[in-house]
Design an enzyme around this catalytic site. Sequence first.
Site, PDB file in Angstrom:
ATOM      1  N   LYS A  10       0.812  -1.217   0.000  1.00  0.00           N
ATOM      2  CA  LYS A  10       0.000   0.000   0.000  1.00  0.00           C
ATOM      3  C   LYS A  10       0.850   1.274   0.000  1.00  0.00           C
ATOM      4  CE  LYS A  10      -3.958  -2.090   2.300  1.00  0.00           C
ATOM      5  NZ  LYS A  10      -4.833  -2.075   3.465  1.00  0.00           N
ATOM      6  N   CYS A  11       2.150   1.126   0.226  1.00  0.00           N
ATOM      7  CA  CYS A  11       3.063   2.273   0.326  1.00  0.00           C
ATOM      8  C   CYS A  11       3.695   2.555  -1.036  1.00  0.00           C
ATOM      9  CB  CYS A  11       4.136   1.970   1.360  1.00  0.00           C
ATOM     10  SG  CYS A  11       5.477   3.180   1.411  1.00  0.00           S
ATOM     11  N   SER A  12       3.551   3.775  -1.525  1.00  0.00           N
ATOM     12  CA  SER A  12       4.100   4.112  -2.839  1.00  0.00           C
ATOM     13  C   SER A  12       5.624   4.022  -2.850  1.00  0.00           C
ATOM     14  CB  SER A  12       3.639   5.500  -3.284  1.00  0.00           C
ATOM     15  OG  SER A  12       4.122   6.497  -2.417  1.00  0.00           O
TER      16      SER A  12
END
Length: 113
Positions: A10-12
């Site tokens: 979920k972390c870019s």
Amino acid sequence: MAATIYHNPKCSTSRKTLQHLRDAGVEPTIVKYLEQPPTRAELEKMISDAGIEVRTAVRKRESLYKELDLADASDDQLLDAMAANPILIERPFVVTDKGTRLTRPVESVDEIL
């Protein structure tokens, strides 16, 4: 080259680091650390090997950081909190035979490739 990324899909920044590794021809072992958190000892070793302070490895913007009142916590307290609540671990950590980095910015992973 063997590499492991402690990844949160979920972390870019984590996604960009994974892509950066793949673009460099490295297919890392992916550890979704929220599902398979490192032990306190593993976390302590990664932080030490990365040459950073424990406080640097904590996600201070995470609401749990404030809820647990960690602003004045000791390194031991921070490590305990991160081991118990992996959402508090800054991401992503990458480990290779050449070293360990908290890859913020993403390009810092090049130092260990």
